[in-house]
Motif scaffolding. Sequence first.
Motif, PDB file in Angstrom:
ATOM      1  N   LEU A 117      -1.186   6.358   5.128  1.00 14.30           N
ATOM      2  CA  LEU A 117      -0.853   5.823   6.459  1.00 14.30           C
ATOM      3  C   LEU A 117       0.292   4.811   6.349  1.00 14.30           C
ATOM      4  O   LEU A 117       1.273   4.884   7.092  1.00 14.30           O
ATOM      5  N   CYS A 118       0.168   3.883   5.415  1.00 14.23           N
ATOM      6  CA  CYS A 118       1.208   2.855   5.242  1.00 14.23           C
ATOM      7  C   CYS A 118       2.536   3.503   4.851  1.00 14.23           C
ATOM      8  O   CYS A 118       3.591   3.146   5.394  1.00 14.23           O
ATOM      9  N   ALA A 119       2.497   4.464   3.932  1.00 13.37           N
ATOM     10  CA  ALA A 119       3.735   5.109   3.486  1.00 13.37           C
ATOM     11  C   ALA A 119       4.398   5.868   4.637  1.00 13.37           C
ATOM     12  O   ALA A 119       5.623   5.838   4.794  1.00 13.37           O
ATOM     13  N   SER A 120       3.595   6.520   5.473  1.00 17.45           N
ATOM     14  CA  SER A 120       4.155   7.315   6.574  1.00 17.45           C
ATOM     15  C   SER A 120       4.733   6.419   7.667  1.00 17.45           C
ATOM     16  O   SER A 120       5.792   6.716   8.236  1.00 17.45           O
ATOM     17  N   TYR A 142       0.832  -1.222   0.000  1.00 17.71           N
ATOM     18  CA  TYR A 142       0.000   0.000   0.000  1.00 17.71           C
ATOM     19  C   TYR A 142       0.861   1.264   0.000  1.00 17.71           C
ATOM     20  O   TYR A 142       0.477   2.288  -0.543  1.00 17.71           O
ATOM     21  N   ALA A 143       2.030   1.172   0.646  1.00 22.40           N
ATOM     22  CA  ALA A 143       2.886   2.360   0.774  1.00 22.40           C
ATOM     23  C   ALA A 143       3.324   2.888  -0.591  1.00 22.40           C
ATOM     24  O   ALA A 143       3.561   4.088  -0.744  1.00 22.40           O
ATOM     25  N   ALA A 148       2.853  12.343   4.558  1.00 21.69           N
ATOM     26  CA  ALA A 148       1.462  12.743   4.822  1.00 21.69           C
ATOM     27  C   ALA A 148       1.202  12.867   6.318  1.00 21.69           C
ATOM     28  O   ALA A 148       0.547  13.807   6.768  1.00 21.69           O
ATOM     29  N   PHE A 149       1.684  11.923   7.106  1.00 18.15           N
ATOM     30  CA  PHE A 149       1.496  11.960   8.563  1.00 18.15           C
ATOM     31  C   PHE A 149       2.860  11.834   9.225  1.00 18.15           C
ATOM     32  O   PHE A 149       3.747  11.164   8.707  1.00 18.15           O
ATOM     33  N   SER A 207      14.098  -7.366   5.096  1.00 18.78           N
ATOM     34  CA  SER A 207      14.943  -6.880   3.993  1.00 18.78           C
ATOM     35  C   SER A 207      14.239  -7.061   2.647  1.00 18.78           C
ATOM     36  O   SER A 207      14.724  -6.580   1.626  1.00 18.78           O
ATOM     37  N   ALA A 208      13.077  -7.729   2.649  1.00 19.10           N
ATOM     38  CA  ALA A 208      12.269  -7.795   1.429  1.00 19.10           C
ATOM     39  C   ALA A 208      11.567  -6.465   1.165  1.00 19.10           C
ATOM     40  O   ALA A 208      11.069  -6.239   0.060  1.00 19.10           O
ATOM     41  N   ASN A 209      11.504  -5.601   2.152  1.00 22.62           N
ATOM     42  CA  ASN A 209      10.732  -4.353   2.008  1.00 22.62           C
ATOM     43  C   ASN A 209      11.271  -3.495   0.863  1.00 22.62           C
ATOM     44  O   ASN A 209      12.451  -3.126   0.854  1.00 22.62           O
ATOM     45  N   SER A 210      10.390  -3.143  -0.068  1.00 18.25           N
ATOM     46  CA  SER A 210      10.877  -2.456  -1.268  1.00 18.25           C
ATOM     47  C   SER A 210      11.330  -1.029  -0.957  1.00 18.25           C
ATOM     48  O   SER A 210      12.274  -0.534  -1.574  1.00 18.25           O
ATOM     49  N   GLY A 211      10.683  -0.381   0.031  1.00 19.34           N
ATOM     50  CA  GLY A 211      11.112   0.967   0.413  1.00 19.34           C
ATOM     51  C   GLY A 211      12.514   0.945   1.008  1.00 19.34           C
ATOM     52  O   GLY A 211      13.359   1.785   0.686  1.00 19.34           O
TER      53      GLY A 211
END
Length: 337
Positions: free
Chosen positions: A241-244, A189-190, A197-198, A276-280
């Motif tokens: 929310l997810c991105a923040s 979702y991020a 945003a937050f 470490s799989a997290n794309s961000g």
Amino acid sequence: MDTNDISILAIESSCDETSASIIINGKVLNNIVATQSVHEKYGGVVPELASRAHQENIIPVVEQALRTSGIRKDQLSAVAFTRGPGLMGALLVGVSFAKAFAYARKIPLIEVNHMQAHVLAHFIEDPKPNFPFICLTVSGGHTQLVLVKSPLQMEVIGQTRDDAVGEAFDKTAKLLGLPYPGGPLIDRYAKAGNPKAFDFPITRMPDLDYSFSGIKTAVLYFLRDQLKENPNFISENSADLCASIQYSLIEMLLIKLKAALKHYRIKEVAIAGGVSANSGLRKTLTELAEQNGWNLYIPKFEYCTDNAAMIAMAAHFKYLQSDFTSLEVTPLAKMKL
Ligand code: KG4
Ligand code: ZN
């Protein structure tokens, strides 16, 4: 197979994956993993259910590893297992199996520290990091900065004082109404959200230590206040929310990683563990590596999450040093690196 070949069967059973792998002369031949889906409906790993699932899975997983490797039981030089850290009941299954196997076949037994194995997952495939390097191990159970001096010489230079970062991903995801494990969903979702945003807290602990419990509480109170005004707040803002949340978690990880690399004057950087799989995290780390001239190492996802191939790799290094374990060994739920 030559009589001088070193062939090891390795078992991993510390949490919710039952896994077996065969390694010959340092080359991993396979990595069989039985994932336990039984925990999904409970929103987290249930230790008792994990132990039972390991009991069911261990023999089929080992048989598959032997079959697909073409190695016979009587050709094995040693058997290795995860001694800890992990869930006691889960560890007991792997430890008991490995002990019985070593006893029956009269071959050496090799104990492996699960956290050391996460770091050594970098030696399964090329490119391999050069020593010394710093590894950030990030999973559902652990968050550690490790200074790696040689395959079996490692020092924890920073770690979380409360929750692991994967736990922070999963617990905040739960507050957003997402199913377990929520980390990969936050990641997804991020991608469509605004990380600014937050404003969620970026906790700064002393030295190279981490704390991830504050963000969970901050998100809980923030959502409670917002939902009073607008009951659809979460669904209307899920991407932001997810991105923040993800932004704060990654910032916290990277602030300390940067500080560690500077302090030890090291440019060899590795990451390990499920997060470490997290794309961000991967994207930001890749950009930082380019800017700072770091050599960055990220193992294949299969070797980032819990797996027996990394246990096999660690066992190979231990075999070379004849570092064997007595048949009286017992698991350690808490085990230091
Ligand atoms: O290493 P791992 O498979 O198991 C242990 O905890 O040892 O790590 C699982 C953790 C979970 O918390 C999961 O939510 C997180 O890794 N995770 C992620 C992602 N994929 C897995 N967290 C954030 N973004 C992802 N893409
Ligand atoms: Zn792990």
